[in-house]
Design a protein around this motif. Structure first.
Motif, PDB file in Angstrom:
ATOM      1  N   PHE A 116       0.782  -1.232   0.000  1.00 25.15           N
ATOM      2  CA  PHE A 116       0.000   0.000   0.000  1.00 25.15           C
ATOM      3  C   PHE A 116       0.814   1.282   0.000  1.00 25.15           C
ATOM      4  O   PHE A 116       0.244   2.363  -0.003  1.00 25.15           O
ATOM      5  CB  PHE A 116      -0.946  -0.008   1.205  1.00 25.15           C
ATOM      6  CG  PHE A 116      -1.831  -1.224   1.251  1.00 25.15           C
ATOM      7  CD1 PHE A 116      -2.784  -1.443   0.281  1.00 25.15           C
ATOM      8  CD2 PHE A 116      -1.680  -2.171   2.255  1.00 25.15           C
ATOM      9  CE1 PHE A 116      -3.584  -2.572   0.314  1.00 25.15           C
ATOM     10  CE2 PHE A 116      -2.476  -3.298   2.295  1.00 25.15           C
ATOM     11  CZ  PHE A 116      -3.438  -3.504   1.320  1.00 25.15           C
ATOM     12  N   SER A 117       2.136   1.162   0.000  1.00 26.85           N
ATOM     13  CA  SER A 117       2.956   2.370  -0.075  1.00 26.85           C
ATOM     14  C   SER A 117       2.853   3.002  -1.458  1.00 26.85           C
ATOM     15  O   SER A 117       2.576   2.326  -2.456  1.00 26.85           O
ATOM     16  CB  SER A 117       4.418   2.036   0.237  1.00 26.85           C
ATOM     17  OG  SER A 117       5.251   3.155  -0.011  1.00 26.85           O
ATOM     18  N   GLU A 118       3.089   4.305  -1.515  1.00 24.59           N
ATOM     19  CA  GLU A 118       3.141   4.985  -2.810  1.00 24.59           C
ATOM     20  C   GLU A 118       4.372   4.569  -3.600  1.00 24.59           C
ATOM     21  O   GLU A 118       4.398   4.707  -4.822  1.00 24.59           O
ATOM     22  CB  GLU A 118       3.157   6.504  -2.605  1.00 24.59           C
ATOM     23  CG  GLU A 118       1.845   7.089  -2.131  1.00 24.59           C
ATOM     24  CD  GLU A 118       1.888   8.608  -2.123  1.00 24.59           C
ATOM     25  OE1 GLU A 118       2.165   9.197  -3.179  1.00 24.59           O
ATOM     26  OE2 GLU A 118       1.661   9.197  -1.065  1.00 24.59           O
ATOM     27  N   LEU A 119       5.391   4.087  -2.910  1.00 30.18           N
ATOM     28  CA  LEU A 119       6.640   3.688  -3.565  1.00 30.18           C
ATOM     29  C   LEU A 119       6.567   2.209  -3.914  1.00 30.18           C
ATOM     30  O   LEU A 119       6.550   1.350  -3.034  1.00 30.18           O
ATOM     31  CB  LEU A 119       7.833   3.960  -2.643  1.00 30.18           C
ATOM     32  CG  LEU A 119       8.069   5.429  -2.266  1.00 30.18           C
ATOM     33  CD1 LEU A 119       9.139   5.521  -1.191  1.00 30.18           C
ATOM     34  CD2 LEU A 119       8.471   6.237  -3.490  1.00 30.18           C
ATOM     35  N   ARG A 120       6.556   1.910  -5.191  1.00 30.57           N
ATOM     36  CA  ARG A 120       6.527   0.513  -5.643  1.00 30.57           C
ATOM     37  C   ARG A 120       7.919  -0.093  -5.523  1.00 30.57           C
ATOM     38  O   ARG A 120       8.887   0.500  -5.969  1.00 30.57           O
ATOM     39  CB  ARG A 120       6.019   0.440  -7.077  1.00 30.57           C
ATOM     40  CG  ARG A 120       4.539   0.773  -7.199  1.00 30.57           C
ATOM     41  CD  ARG A 120       4.116   0.964  -8.643  1.00 30.57           C
ATOM     42  NE  ARG A 120       2.688   1.219  -8.728  1.00 30.57           N
ATOM     43  CZ  ARG A 120       2.113   2.384  -8.493  1.00 30.57           C
ATOM     44  NH1 ARG A 120       2.869   3.422  -8.169  1.00 30.57           N
ATOM     45  NH2 ARG A 120       0.798   2.546  -8.579  1.00 30.57           N
TER      46      ARG A 120
END
Length: 755
Positions: free
Chosen positions: A85-89
């Motif tokens: 769920f982080s913005e950073l993949r």
């Protein structure tokens, strides 16, 4: 704590991540992502094992497997939640090492308390309670910081400090790689010991350098997995050909020691919490507060660093809430505080596999290890794992030291090296703090070079908005040089106040043409520090010595309060009261100089006939023109013209004063002209093409009389006496041109000063 109307922090109500995972499994990133996840998973297990070994030493070493299982549980939860769920993949989040040394000291302290009879089981229980409490409390703090949007201060961290933080991370990874490869720390005082095990780390160093070179030169997604698998395969082929058994390779330090078979994690029983001595938390409060403080600072620094490493903006507040929830979920399993792991998060990106698969694979790997066992990990050569750690570290050093050398100023590069030096010889957080302090010092030095005097102009080139008779204007052209106008800007602090004092003192010390008035305009000043206030007091003393008076304008309430506290306004050198704007201050000074020169600046009535005699040479023309005018009386506060009035009118003021205002964007009205007896008001709008009416607001300052030319009267005059109209238009053109020329002279002086 939770807001029913807010977005569900984990995004559990969204299904976008499911679709994204399906696309990743079918896309080109699947191979490098899984490879990066597996490598990160192996490193994670080794990290968690080492963290446990730091906390549980001596008679508590038997609890290392159980503690490793607890940390792996935290790895599963934190890696999965933040990875999905982080913005950073491609981000990897794990339990961190920051609390380990503190908890180890806390446990050692408890065991050495006078009269302590804590058994190893009770000490283990005490450590578990500390881990659970610190992780849960950290989760709550992370969430609240994100929920209340208190994380914005990380945006104030200077870029060189972030670069130094990432460079220091790379340096520590470089050093740590030797412990992975050769079980030997990199220490400048013990390089000889490292030289004795060169055979263990040299292959890993070569692997790291080759991997870095290839990753910088080529971008194919299969290259990195191929290098890793090739190195592992080549090593085992050499073992087989040389006849060396696996156990011999393990004993020789080439392969990982077996972590043990079977499940490592056990659910924490209630008896563990009951066995802990909760009264001891009073003595443990300082250590617990230290863990929470370091965790909060570290997660904010890591998030800021990842923004730079991933070269994208992220919602730091959302990431904090996400980290908070992940820690609250991981705490019951006995995990340490966890959040975004900078080094492992960049692994997938460097391997061209930055997708959510990386975090998922890490979580699955941790899950299998803690439930099935970690015996199979001994197949990985230590030099490959350590070489990958060194590869990540060298990548950070290349990006944030080598590249910074050519892209940043030398002062900024110096900050990076200062951080590296302090991190190496003192500590990590101390290095970051030193970098911030160095950046502040450089900022102060650089900002002090900016002159707080935005504009310095003499009154002979800059006049007030008051319309004055020609003889008074001529007098001010000569006397105006006795007025010095200074427009200040920015925040005035101890360094910049020195330059301000030097500039004003230099002007006051002139042998000839020293100003009698100095106007200090604070409109663009955001604030003053204590040193700046004392600097203004020095300016006041200097002005008192030479007989100059200071006029202050646009002073905010806060600055006014500071000046009153220092009694700056007491004495003969400062004109009171403070002027509301610079134009009012300039008008006051001009009036004083005019009175000194023998003029009366107060407006006098100028009969309309006397005004028209300047326009027309013949008395008959004066009377003709007079017949087209209407006489009006106005009182204080009357609006004589305003935007939106479709009726155009031209005013000839006979007695009294009318101020012309321009509406500002902030809703306030700015005076641009004060028209008295003998002035015309509304010339520009009266002769504009199109019936748009007045462009500005005209308000009467006093009672008075004016004569008005209406639009209909002017049209009638155009048809009845065109020669009269031509004569008047010629005069009106000269009138406007003279005002325009005066404004252009002022503008020219300002532009020259701006160069």
């Amino acid at each position: 704590m939770f807001d029913d109307n807010a977005e569900w922090e984990l995004g559990l109500m969204q299904t976008g991540w499911k679709q994204e995972l399906k696309e990743n499994l079918r896309g080109p990133v699947v191979v490098p992502s899984i490879t990066a996840g597996l490598v990160a998973g192996v490193l994670t297990v080794t990290f968690m094992f080492s963290y446990s070994a730091v906390i549980f030493t001596g008679e508590l070493s038997g609890y290392v497997p159980r503690a490793t299982g607890q940390l792996l549980f935290g790895g599963v939860v934190i890696a999965l939640v933040i990875g999905l769920f982080s913005e950073l993949r491609g981000v990897v989040a794990l339990p961190q090492d920051n609390p380990t040394a503190i908890i180890a000291v806390m446990i050692a302290t408890l065991s050495q308390l006078p009269g302590s009879t804590l058994s190893p089981e009770m000490l283990f229980a005490q450590a578990v309670v500390i881990m659970v409490a610190s992780t849960a409390l950290s989760g709550v703090i992370f969430y609240l910081v994100g929920r209340w949007r208190l994380a914005a201060f990380v945006q104030l961290i200077p870029y060189p400090v972030i670069a130094g933080f990432l460079a220091a991370t790379g340096w520590l990874l470089f050093k740590g790689s030797f412990s992975v490869m050769a079980d030997q720390k990199f220490d400048f005082s013990q390089l000889g010991a490292l030289g004795e095990v060169t055979h263990l780390w040299l292959p890993g160093a070569a692997f790291a350098i080759i991997t870095l070179f290839v990753s910088l030169k080529y971008s194919n997604v299969f290259i990195m997995p191929g290098l890793i698998l090739g190195a592992v395969a080549l090593f085992h082929v050499i073992l087989i050909l040389s006849g060396v058994a696996s156990q011999e390779a393990i004993d020789g330090g080439w392969l990982l020691q077996p972590f043990g078979e079977g499940a490592l994690w056990q659910p924490l029983p209630l008896s563990t919490f009951l066995a802990a001595d909760w009264t001891l938390f009073v003595t443990e409060f300082t250590g617990l507060a230290t863990i929470l403080s370091i965790a909060l600072i570290s997660v904010l620094l890591n998030l800021t660093a990842l923004e730079s490493a991933f070269n994208r903006d992220i919602d730091v507040h959302r990431e904090m809430r996400l980290a908070g929830l992940a820690n609250m979920l991981a705490a019951p399993g006995g995990s340490l505080v966890g959040y975004h792991y900078v080094s492992l998060s960049t692994l997938g990106r460097r391997m061209r596999g930055d997708s959510r698969l990386v975090g998922v694979v890490v979580a699955v790997f941790c899950l299998l290890t803690m439930t099935v066992g970690a015996g199979a990990l001994s197949v990985f050569p230590k030099f490959v794992l350590g070489g990958l750690v060194m590869f990540i570290g060298l990548g950070f050093l290349f990006d944030w030291v080598v590249k910074s050398w050519s892209s940043l100023r030398r002062g900024d590069v110096a900050i990076i090296f200062v951080i590296l030096f302090v991190v190496e010889f003192i500590g990590f957080l101390e290095g970051v703090a030193t970098g911030v302090a160095a950046a502040v010092v450089l900022f102060v030095i650089s900002y002090s070079k900016i002159n707080v005097v935005r504009l310095a102009i003499e009154g002979s080139n800059f006049s007030s908005a008051v319309d004055r008779p020609e003889d008074q204007r001529n007098a001010l052209t000569t006397e105006g040089k006795k007025i010095l106008y200074l427009k200040l800007h920015g925040f005035i602090f101890f360094a910049s106040s020195i330059r301000l004092y030097e500039e004003v003192a230099g002007a006051l010390s002139k042998q000839e043409a020293a100003p009698e008035f100095v106007i200090l305009d604070f409109q663009q000043v955001s604030g003053l520090d204590t040193s700046a206030v004392h600097g203004l007091v020095k300016i006041k003393k200097k002005a008192l010595e030479v007989g100059t008076q200071l006029a202050l304008a646009h002073v905010s309430e806060e600055i006014d309060r500071r000046l009153h506290e220092e009694k700056f306004l007491d004495g003969d050198a400062v004109i009171e009261p403070i002027f509301k704007d610079a134009d009012s201050a300039l008008e006051w000074c001009e009036d004083f100089l005019l009175r000194t020169a023998g003029f009366d600046p107060s407006p006098k009535a100028l009969p309309i006939d006397d005004q028209l005699n300047k326009v027309f040479k013949r008395e008959i023309d004066v009377q003709k023109f007079r017949s087209y005018l209407e006489t009006i009386e106005f009182s204080y506060g009357d609006v004589v013209s305003e935007p939106g009035n479709e009726q155009r009118m031209l005013y000839f003021i006979e007695q009294g004063t009318i101020s012309i205002y321009l509406a500002e964007l902030d809703g306030k009205n700015r005076r641009i002209r004060s028209a008295g007896s003998g002035s015309m008001v509304g010339v520009a709008s009266f002769f504009r093409q199109g019936n748009i009416g007045p462009l500005v607001l005209g308000i009467a300052d006093t009672e008075g009389t004016a004569h008005v030319m209406t639009e209909s009267a002017f049209e009638r005059m155009k048809s009845e006496d065109p020669e009269l109209v031509l004569s008047f238009q010629t005069f009106a053109l000269e009138y406007v041109s003279e005002r325009l020329a005066s404004n252009l002279r002022t503008l020219s002086s300002i532009l020259r000063l701006e160069e």
